[in-house]
Design a protein around this motif. Structure first.
Motif, mmCIF file in Angstrom:
data_model
loop_
_atom_site.group_PDB
_atom_site.id
_atom_site.type_symbol
_atom_site.label_atom_id
_atom_site.label_comp_id
_atom_site.label_asym_id
_atom_site.label_seq_id
_atom_site.Cartn_x
_atom_site.Cartn_y
_atom_site.Cartn_z
ATOM 1 N N LEU A 34 55.374 30.970 24.093
ATOM 2 C CA LEU A 34 54.196 31.705 24.565
ATOM 3 C C LEU A 34 53.822 32.494 26.012
ATOM 4 O O LEU A 34 54.561 31.604 26.675
ATOM 5 C CB LEU A 34 52.733 31.032 24.561
ATOM 6 N N TYR A 36 51.715 33.341 29.726
ATOM 7 C CA TYR A 36 50.640 33.579 29.845
ATOM 8 C C TYR A 36 50.767 33.595 31.596
ATOM 9 O O TYR A 36 51.538 33.395 32.731
ATOM 10 C CB TYR A 36 49.404 31.535 30.084
ATOM 11 N N GLN A 38 48.582 33.402 35.114
ATOM 12 C CA GLN A 38 47.309 31.928 35.985
ATOM 13 C C GLN A 38 47.412 32.756 37.386
ATOM 14 O O GLN A 38 48.150 32.675 38.466
ATOM 15 C CB GLN A 38 47.796 30.823 35.148
ATOM 16 N N ALA A 42 41.422 29.929 35.070
ATOM 17 C CA ALA A 42 42.521 29.931 34.433
ATOM 18 C C ALA A 42 43.603 30.699 33.570
ATOM 19 O O ALA A 42 42.915 32.188 33.660
ATOM 20 C CB ALA A 42 41.805 29.617 32.918
ATOM 21 N N PRO A 43 45.044 30.089 32.312
ATOM 22 C CA PRO A 43 46.123 30.528 32.241
ATOM 23 C C PRO A 43 45.262 32.417 30.968
ATOM 24 O O PRO A 43 44.222 31.896 30.762
ATOM 25 C CB PRO A 43 46.386 30.259 31.635
ATOM 26 N N PHE A 45 46.855 34.756 28.221
ATOM 27 C CA PHE A 45 47.649 35.074 27.339
ATOM 28 C C PHE A 45 47.966 36.198 27.190
ATOM 29 O O PHE A 45 47.359 37.394 27.966
ATOM 30 C CB PHE A 45 47.208 35.055 25.967
ATOM 31 N N MET A 48 52.890 35.996 22.501
ATOM 32 C CA MET A 48 53.956 35.123 21.808
ATOM 33 C C MET A 48 54.877 36.081 20.887
ATOM 34 O O MET A 48 54.720 36.938 20.553
ATOM 35 C CB MET A 48 52.366 35.170 20.830
ATOM 36 N N LEU A 88 53.303 31.969 33.086
ATOM 37 C CA LEU A 88 53.957 30.360 32.558
ATOM 38 C C LEU A 88 54.265 30.663 31.159
ATOM 39 O O LEU A 88 53.633 31.352 30.483
ATOM 40 C CB LEU A 88 52.473 29.449 32.046
ATOM 41 N N GLU A 92 55.730 26.082 21.725
ATOM 42 C CA GLU A 92 54.996 25.306 20.934
ATOM 43 C C GLU A 92 56.003 24.434 19.917
ATOM 44 O O GLU A 92 57.056 25.409 18.713
ATOM 45 C CB GLU A 92 53.681 26.072 19.579
ATOM 46 N N PHE A 102 52.809 21.593 22.625
ATOM 47 C CA PHE A 102 52.681 22.383 23.539
ATOM 48 C C PHE A 102 52.808 22.070 24.759
ATOM 49 O O PHE A 102 52.727 21.053 25.689
ATOM 50 C CB PHE A 102 51.171 22.960 23.479
ATOM 51 N N PHE A 104 54.905 22.486 28.355
ATOM 52 C CA PHE A 104 54.913 24.319 29.144
ATOM 53 C C PHE A 104 55.895 23.356 30.543
ATOM 54 O O PHE A 104 55.681 22.665 30.784
ATOM 55 C CB PHE A 104 53.149 24.336 30.539
ATOM 56 N N THR A 106 56.798 24.700 34.820
ATOM 57 C CA THR A 106 55.891 24.558 35.654
ATOM 58 C C THR A 106 55.772 25.552 35.651
ATOM 59 O O THR A 106 54.520 26.172 36.870
ATOM 60 C CB THR A 106 56.462 23.756 36.963
#
Lengths: 114, 114
Positions: A34, A36, A38, A42-43, A45, A48, A88, A92, A102, A104, A106
């Protein structure tokens, strides 16, 4: 150990440039990748990806996954100042006994200069 | 439709104390996930709840726990706080468990441990 690595860490471009952000991963039992965005909150979407080689596209943003080489790219064309953000990448994966995990990266900090 | 809400937005605690954070998902969403975000470690998955049951769990010590109520609201508890627990705690909701394409993040609770 499962991990997600993004590159570059930061990027400064001029409006109108095209940028490519990279995400490589090493996980067992991959399920999805995924992207994102940011900003100061908050991130949100973006994409995916679950199948290799399929490109997801939304306006000036697109992304592709290579499950064989274990990486994904996020491409942004004709960048605008509003694209400035941290991008980001998350992967998954299924882990026995604890379920879906999940991981992530950096993030890549993108700054678009007018 | 109202977004994901988190309370409180900011919190200051001292070492050894405990803290409870709250997350209200988007109406109709039954899955709530919790994440910790720090400058050093980035975004890390804590756990996910669905239908009042913990379905997936990240690699955090037992001091971090959570629960979900019948209305899908979720709480996260951290006991015996340590300085390293200072972070932005994000929750995200989605209609069901599974790939995170439809995961929406809340604004986060910023916790400072002194």
């Amino acid at each position: 150990e499962d991990k997600v690595v993004q590159s570059p860490l930061s990027l400064v471009v001029h409006e109108g440039d095209t940028v490519t952000l990279n995400c490589s991963y090493e996980v067992t039992n991959f399920r999805s990748l995924l992207w994102y965005k940011q900003e100061k909150k908050a991130p949100t979407f973006l994409f995916m990806l679950t199948s290799s080689g399929i490109e997801k596209k939304s306006g000036r943003l697109s992304s592709i996954l290579d499950k064989k080489e274990l990486f994904s790219i996020l491409n942004i064309t004709a960048t605008q100042t509003g694209d400035s953000a941290i991008y980001l990448c998350a992967v998954e994966a299924y882990v026995r006994d604890t379920g879906n995990q999940f991981y992530f990266g950096t993030g890549t900090s993108l700054t678009v200069i007018p | 439709k109202a977004g994901v809400t988190q309370t409180p937005r900011y919190l200051i605690k001292t070492r050894g104390q405990q803290v409870t954070l709250s997350c209200s998902p988007i109406s109709g969403h039954r899955s709530v996930s919790w994440y910790q975000q720090t400058p050093g470690q980035g975004l890390q998955f804590l756990f996910e709840y669905f239908s009042e049951t913990q379905r997936n769990k990240g690699n955090f010590p037992g001091r971090f726990s959570g629960r979900q109520f019948s209305n899908s609201r979720s709480e996260m508890n951290v006991s015996t706080l340590e300085l390293g627990d200072s972070a932005l705690y994000l929750c995200a909701s989605s209609p069901s468990v599974g790939p995170r394409g439809d995961q929406y993040f809340g604004p986060g609770t910023r916790l400072l441990v002194l």
